[in-house]
Design a protein around this motif. Structure first.
Motif, mmCIF file in Angstrom:
data_model
loop_
_atom_site.group_PDB
_atom_site.id
_atom_site.type_symbol
_atom_site.label_atom_id
_atom_site.label_comp_id
_atom_site.label_asym_id
_atom_site.label_seq_id
_atom_site.Cartn_x
_atom_site.Cartn_y
_atom_site.Cartn_z
ATOM 1 N N GLY A 106 50.201 49.499 40.574
ATOM 2 C CA GLY A 106 48.821 49.395 40.761
ATOM 3 C C GLY A 106 47.947 50.257 40.319
ATOM 4 O O GLY A 106 48.165 51.274 40.485
ATOM 5 N N ASN A 137 51.340 44.299 39.126
ATOM 6 C CA ASN A 137 49.952 44.809 39.175
ATOM 7 C C ASN A 137 48.947 43.715 38.967
ATOM 8 O O ASN A 137 48.982 42.668 38.104
ATOM 9 C CB ASN A 137 50.006 45.641 37.834
ATOM 10 N N GLY A 138 47.954 43.781 39.546
ATOM 11 C CA GLY A 138 46.795 43.025 39.644
ATOM 12 C C GLY A 138 46.926 41.548 39.697
ATOM 13 O O GLY A 138 46.158 40.892 39.134
ATOM 14 N N LEU A 196 43.567 39.610 40.446
ATOM 15 C CA LEU A 196 42.815 39.235 39.250
ATOM 16 C C LEU A 196 43.672 37.975 38.395
ATOM 17 O O LEU A 196 42.902 37.119 37.974
ATOM 18 C CB LEU A 196 42.702 40.520 38.164
ATOM 19 N N VAL A 229 43.671 47.836 35.294
ATOM 20 C CA VAL A 229 44.283 46.810 36.353
ATOM 21 C C VAL A 229 45.814 46.722 35.841
ATOM 22 O O VAL A 229 46.588 46.616 36.826
ATOM 23 C CB VAL A 229 43.427 45.480 36.328
ATOM 24 N N PHE A 230 46.140 46.437 34.637
ATOM 25 C CA PHE A 230 47.375 46.079 34.114
ATOM 26 C C PHE A 230 48.097 47.159 33.566
ATOM 27 O O PHE A 230 47.722 47.957 32.979
ATOM 28 C CB PHE A 230 47.272 44.710 33.129
ATOM 29 N N GLU A 238 38.916 47.295 31.301
ATOM 30 C CA GLU A 238 39.149 47.015 32.855
ATOM 31 C C GLU A 238 40.850 46.356 32.605
ATOM 32 O O GLU A 238 41.542 46.432 33.713
ATOM 33 C CB GLU A 238 38.546 45.520 33.208
#
Length: 198
Positions: free
Chosen positions: A102, A45-46, A49, A149-150, A145
């Protein structure tokens, strides 16, 4: 070589499933409990970023990070929950299951919720692992955030009736999972998001 038939990604045979056995979230009601199973890391995931944070922070990826190389912690394989969840499904009614992929916590759980329901999660009910704390600190990432995202340490969520929550936790823990009681299902208020981390 597998015999003819369909298989899921973990190699389990996929057979005909009675409609009544499908776990599609349709039985989830206010008062149900959301359990969280610990992740083994980022779980894919992510990474966009993550790459951005690394490019700015420029850490030594070979340095020790809580007993392991930072690079190894960042690339830890995704934990697979198939066996303990199959056993749990045989032991009791599981109303919903969501793999936190995700989209993090707040964008995945709504997939199993009817429009009139929301999952209210207590962000203090589990400790965010050091890796996510590091990413948040070095990336200056806001809490909202992070949750978008995570997985923030929760790789899978399981929704069960309140009266089954303790037994579900005990069974999953006996199977080697780290499990937290992270929230509950409530009736959704007008304009409310379908997953809220308080």
């Amino acid at each position: 070589m597998y015999p003819d038939g369909e298989y899921d990604l973990a190699g389990f045979a996929v057979g005909a499933v009675e409609k009544s056995q499908l776990i599609d979230g349709s039985k989830i009601t206010p008062g149900d409990v959301v359990l969280g199973l610990a992740s083994s890391g980022i779980h894919s995931n992510g990474y966009s970023l993550v790459r951005k944070i690394i490019s700015v922070a420029k850490p030594d990826l070979e340095a020790d990070f809580h007993g392991r190389k930072l690079a190894d912690v960042l690339m830890a394989p995704t934990r697979i929950y198939v066996k303990p969840l199959l056993a749990l499904m045989q032991a009791m009614e599981v109303k919903g299951m969501v793999h936190i992929t995700g989209g993090g916590l707040v964008e995945n759980i709504p997939r199993v919720l009817a429009d009139n329901l929301t999952a209210v999660l207590d962000g203090k009910s589990w400790t965010m692992p050091p890796l996510f704390q590091w990413l948040q600190q070095h990336g200056g990432v806001a809490d909202a955030e992070m949750h978008r995202v995570f997985n923030c340490g929760i790789g899978m969520t399981v929704i069960v009736a309140k009266e089954n929550a303790d037994a579900a936790m005990a069974q999953l823990q006996a199977a080697g999972e780290t499990v937290y009681r992270i929230g509950e299902i409530r009736t959704r208020e007008e304009g409310q998001a379908q997953t809220v981390v308080a």
